[in-house]
Design a protein around this motif. Structure first.
Motif, PDB file in Angstrom:
ATOM      1  N   ARG A  42       0.816  -1.216   0.000  1.00 33.94           N
ATOM      2  CA  ARG A  42       0.000   0.000   0.000  1.00 33.94           C
ATOM      3  C   ARG A  42       0.847   1.263   0.000  1.00 33.94           C
ATOM      4  O   ARG A  42       0.580   2.212  -0.745  1.00 33.94           O
ATOM      5  CB  ARG A  42      -0.907  -0.013   1.236  1.00 33.94           C
ATOM      6  CG  ARG A  42      -1.884   1.156   1.320  1.00 33.94           C
ATOM      7  CD  ARG A  42      -2.624   1.135   2.653  1.00 33.94           C
ATOM      8  NE  ARG A  42      -1.734   1.385   3.774  1.00 33.94           N
ATOM      9  CZ  ARG A  42      -1.746   0.671   4.897  1.00 33.94           C
ATOM     10  NH1 ARG A  42      -2.556  -0.362   5.044  1.00 33.94           N
ATOM     11  NH2 ARG A  42      -0.909   0.991   5.880  1.00 33.94           N
ATOM     12  N   ASP A  43       1.906   1.283   0.824  1.00 30.63           N
ATOM     13  CA  ASP A  43       2.664   2.512   1.059  1.00 30.63           C
ATOM     14  C   ASP A  43       4.039   2.523   0.404  1.00 30.63           C
ATOM     15  O   ASP A  43       4.694   3.566   0.384  1.00 30.63           O
ATOM     16  CB  ASP A  43       2.848   2.735   2.565  1.00 30.63           C
ATOM     17  CG  ASP A  43       1.521   2.827   3.303  1.00 30.63           C
ATOM     18  OD1 ASP A  43       0.513   3.156   2.648  1.00 30.63           O
ATOM     19  OD2 ASP A  43       1.497   2.567   4.519  1.00 30.63           O
ATOM     20  N   GLY A  44       4.498   1.362  -0.121  1.00 28.86           N
ATOM     21  CA  GLY A  44       5.852   1.284  -0.639  1.00 28.86           C
ATOM     22  C   GLY A  44       6.870   1.248   0.484  1.00 28.86           C
ATOM     23  O   GLY A  44       6.530   1.437   1.663  1.00 28.86           O
ATOM     24  N   PHE A  45       8.138   1.014   0.121  1.00 31.36           N
ATOM     25  CA  PHE A  45       9.169   0.922   1.159  1.00 31.36           C
ATOM     26  C   PHE A  45       9.341   2.243   1.887  1.00 31.36           C
ATOM     27  O   PHE A  45       9.417   2.291   3.120  1.00 31.36           O
ATOM     28  CB  PHE A  45      10.500   0.483   0.539  1.00 31.36           C
ATOM     29  CG  PHE A  45      11.605   0.369   1.548  1.00 31.36           C
ATOM     30  CD1 PHE A  45      11.766  -0.786   2.280  1.00 31.36           C
ATOM     31  CD2 PHE A  45      12.481   1.428   1.770  1.00 31.36           C
ATOM     32  CE1 PHE A  45      12.775  -0.888   3.244  1.00 31.36           C
ATOM     33  CE2 PHE A  45      13.493   1.338   2.720  1.00 31.36           C
ATOM     34  CZ  PHE A  45      13.637   0.171   3.454  1.00 31.36           C
ATOM     35  N   ARG A  46       9.406   3.318   1.133  1.00 32.05           N
ATOM     36  CA  ARG A  46       9.675   4.619   1.749  1.00 32.05           C
ATOM     37  C   ARG A  46       8.537   5.078   2.644  1.00 32.05           C
ATOM     38  O   ARG A  46       8.762   5.722   3.667  1.00 32.05           O
ATOM     39  CB  ARG A  46       9.955   5.653   0.660  1.00 32.05           C
ATOM     40  CG  ARG A  46      11.226   5.386  -0.136  1.00 32.05           C
ATOM     41  CD  ARG A  46      11.393   6.368  -1.277  1.00 32.05           C
ATOM     42  NE  ARG A  46      12.541   6.038  -2.112  1.00 32.05           N
ATOM     43  CZ  ARG A  46      12.830   6.630  -3.259  1.00 32.05           C
ATOM     44  NH1 ARG A  46      12.053   7.601  -3.719  1.00 32.05           N
ATOM     45  NH2 ARG A  46      13.892   6.265  -3.962  1.00 32.05           N
ATOM     46  N   GLY A  47       7.314   4.770   2.247  1.00 34.72           N
ATOM     47  CA  GLY A  47       6.163   5.228   3.013  1.00 34.72           C
ATOM     48  C   GLY A  47       5.841   4.365   4.217  1.00 34.72           C
ATOM     49  O   GLY A  47       5.100   4.792   5.107  1.00 34.72           O
ATOM     50  N   ALA A  48       6.386   3.149   4.247  1.00 36.58           N
ATOM     51  CA  ALA A  48       6.093   2.235   5.349  1.00 36.58           C
ATOM     52  C   ALA A  48       6.948   2.577   6.563  1.00 36.58           C
ATOM     53  O   ALA A  48       8.061   3.083   6.440  1.00 36.58           O
ATOM     54  CB  ALA A  48       6.361   0.799   4.915  1.00 36.58           C
ATOM     55  N   LEU A  62      10.785   1.771  -6.908  1.00 36.89           N
ATOM     56  CA  LEU A  62      11.356   2.589  -5.839  1.00 36.89           C
ATOM     57  C   LEU A  62      12.455   1.921  -5.033  1.00 36.89           C
ATOM     58  O   LEU A  62      13.351   2.605  -4.554  1.00 36.89           O
ATOM     59  CB  LEU A  62      10.234   3.003  -4.859  1.00 36.89           C
ATOM     60  CG  LEU A  62       9.098   3.827  -5.451  1.00 36.89           C
ATOM     61  CD1 LEU A  62       8.013   4.029  -4.407  1.00 36.89           C
ATOM     62  CD2 LEU A  62       9.617   5.175  -5.930  1.00 36.89           C
ATOM     63  N   GLY A  63      12.378   0.617  -4.888  1.00 40.76           N
ATOM     64  CA  GLY A  63      13.254   0.011  -3.911  1.00 40.76           C
ATOM     65  C   GLY A  63      14.160  -1.075  -4.424  1.00 40.76           C
ATOM     66  O   GLY A  63      14.802  -1.767  -3.639  1.00 40.76           O
ATOM     67  N   ALA A  64      14.241  -1.273  -5.727  1.00 38.20           N
ATOM     68  CA  ALA A  64      15.032  -2.387  -6.243  1.00 38.20           C
ATOM     69  C   ALA A  64      16.503  -2.251  -5.887  1.00 38.20           C
ATOM     70  O   ALA A  64      17.208  -3.243  -5.756  1.00 38.20           O
ATOM     71  CB  ALA A  64      14.871  -2.492  -7.760  1.00 38.20           C
ATOM     72  N   GLN A  65      16.982  -1.019  -5.724  1.00 39.51           N
ATOM     73  CA  GLN A  65      18.391  -0.845  -5.373  1.00 39.51           C
ATOM     74  C   GLN A  65      18.700  -1.447  -4.010  1.00 39.51           C
ATOM     75  O   GLN A  65      19.845  -1.769  -3.710  1.00 39.51           O
ATOM     76  CB  GLN A  65      18.778   0.641  -5.395  1.00 39.51           C
ATOM     77  CG  GLN A  65      18.183   1.484  -4.276  1.00 39.51           C
ATOM     78  CD  GLN A  65      16.817   2.017  -4.617  1.00 39.51           C
ATOM     79  OE1 GLN A  65      16.189   1.560  -5.571  1.00 39.51           O
ATOM     80  NE2 GLN A  65      16.333   2.984  -3.860  1.00 39.51           N
ATOM     81  N   SER A  94       1.780  -8.553  -6.174  1.00 38.33           N
ATOM     82  CA  SER A  94       2.072  -7.891  -7.436  1.00 38.33           C
ATOM     83  C   SER A  94       2.441  -6.430  -7.209  1.00 38.33           C
ATOM     84  O   SER A  94       3.394  -5.914  -7.787  1.00 38.33           O
ATOM     85  CB  SER A  94       0.863  -7.990  -8.378  1.00 38.33           C
ATOM     86  OG  SER A  94       1.144  -7.404  -9.627  1.00 38.33           O
ATOM     87  N   ARG A  95       1.694  -5.763  -6.337  1.00 40.85           N
ATOM     88  CA  ARG A  95       1.982  -4.352  -6.071  1.00 40.85           C
ATOM     89  C   ARG A  95       3.301  -4.187  -5.327  1.00 40.85           C
ATOM     90  O   ARG A  95       4.024  -3.209  -5.547  1.00 40.85           O
ATOM     91  CB  ARG A  95       0.824  -3.726  -5.282  1.00 40.85           C
ATOM     92  CG  ARG A  95      -0.434  -3.516  -6.114  1.00 40.85           C
ATOM     93  CD  ARG A  95      -1.446  -2.646  -5.405  1.00 40.85           C
ATOM     94  NE  ARG A  95      -2.095  -3.320  -4.299  1.00 40.85           N
ATOM     95  CZ  ARG A  95      -3.218  -4.035  -4.407  1.00 40.85           C
ATOM     96  NH1 ARG A  95      -3.799  -4.208  -5.592  1.00 40.85           N
ATOM     97  NH2 ARG A  95      -3.761  -4.599  -3.339  1.00 40.85           N
ATOM     98  N   LEU A  96       3.623  -5.138  -4.454  1.00 42.69           N
ATOM     99  CA  LEU A  96       4.913  -5.069  -3.762  1.00 42.69           C
ATOM    100  C   LEU A  96       6.058  -5.174  -4.750  1.00 42.69           C
ATOM    101  O   LEU A  96       7.028  -4.414  -4.678  1.00 42.69           O
ATOM    102  CB  LEU A  96       5.020  -6.185  -2.723  1.00 42.69           C
ATOM    103  CG  LEU A  96       6.360  -6.245  -1.988  1.00 42.69           C
ATOM    104  CD1 LEU A  96       6.496  -5.081  -1.016  1.00 42.69           C
ATOM    105  CD2 LEU A  96       6.532  -7.565  -1.249  1.00 42.69           C
TER     106      LEU A  96
END
Length: 208
Positions: A30-36, A118-121, A109-111
């Motif tokens: 829902r929030d992505g790595f940065r938003g979590a 955003l977070g593959a690095q 899928s969304r993760l």
């Protein structure tokens, strides 16, 4: 502590970890790595933050654990394309599997989409090294089928990308579909398969 008590504790710990990972999947998708945040994940898991941190060191570890499990789920449908099968039907079955994944595993899928955007690095090798091996193998298989006249000539990379785009959209942009086509939701995946399968069959069937 007895052996029985140790085993019981181990089972309890495993259950707690599963509960935490399920909550983390909700939050990250829902929030992505940065938003979590670890506090949000703890609240979602209905436990205190210190108790969560007893099981996981932080959101980085949680994110990596989820990515590993999602990657296995993600690669499964692609890996099932069978070199000994009928080429057009193998790809159409792949499309059906991808639609089922979007239907039954939208959070995963969304993760994955969030990780790529955003977070593959944070887990680049972990995500893409295994992915690349299977992807390259299937690209070679598609190219061979085209060379043998079993598939209409296409760019195999863009063929796979277009399948991802047309199937994953139903999970990754579910909110958009709900807003724009609420009347379609009850039969969304049945209708999507009825639309996509004939379209790709026409695209892939070689001229006779």
């Amino acid at each position: 502590m007895s052996v029985t008590e140790t085993r019981k504790l181990s089972r309890i710990q495993k259950e707690r970890r599963k509960e935490i990972l399920a909550a983390a999947l909700d939050v990250f998708s829902r929030d992505g790595f940065r938003g979590a945040s670890i506090n949000t994940i703890a609240k979602e898991a209905e436990m205190s933050t210190p108790r969560l941190l007893y099981h996981f060191s932080g959101k980085e570890e949680l994110y990596h654990e989820l990515l590993k499990s999602v990657l296995l789920l993600w690669l499964g449908p692609l890996n099932q394309i069978d070199a000994s099968g009928q080429p057009v039907e193998e790809i159409l079955d792949y499309i059906r599997r991808k639609l089922r994944m979007s239907q039954h595993h939208p959070r995963e899928s969304r993760l994955f989409a969030s990780a790529v955007l955003l977070g593959a690095q944070r887990a680049h090798a972990e995500v893409f090294d295994s992915f690349r091996v299977i992807f390259d193998d299937k690209i070679s298989l598609l190219s061979q089928w085209m060379d043998d006249g079993k598939l209409a000539r296409q760019d195999p990379h863009h063929l796979i990308y277009s399948i991802w785009a047309t199937t994953q959209h139903y999970a990754d942009f579910e909110v958009q579909i709900v807003e724009l086509s609420p009347e379609k939701m009850d039969s969304l995946f049945t209708d999507a398969e009825a639309y996509l399968v004939p379209m790709y069959r026409k695209l892939l069937t070689p001229d006779t």
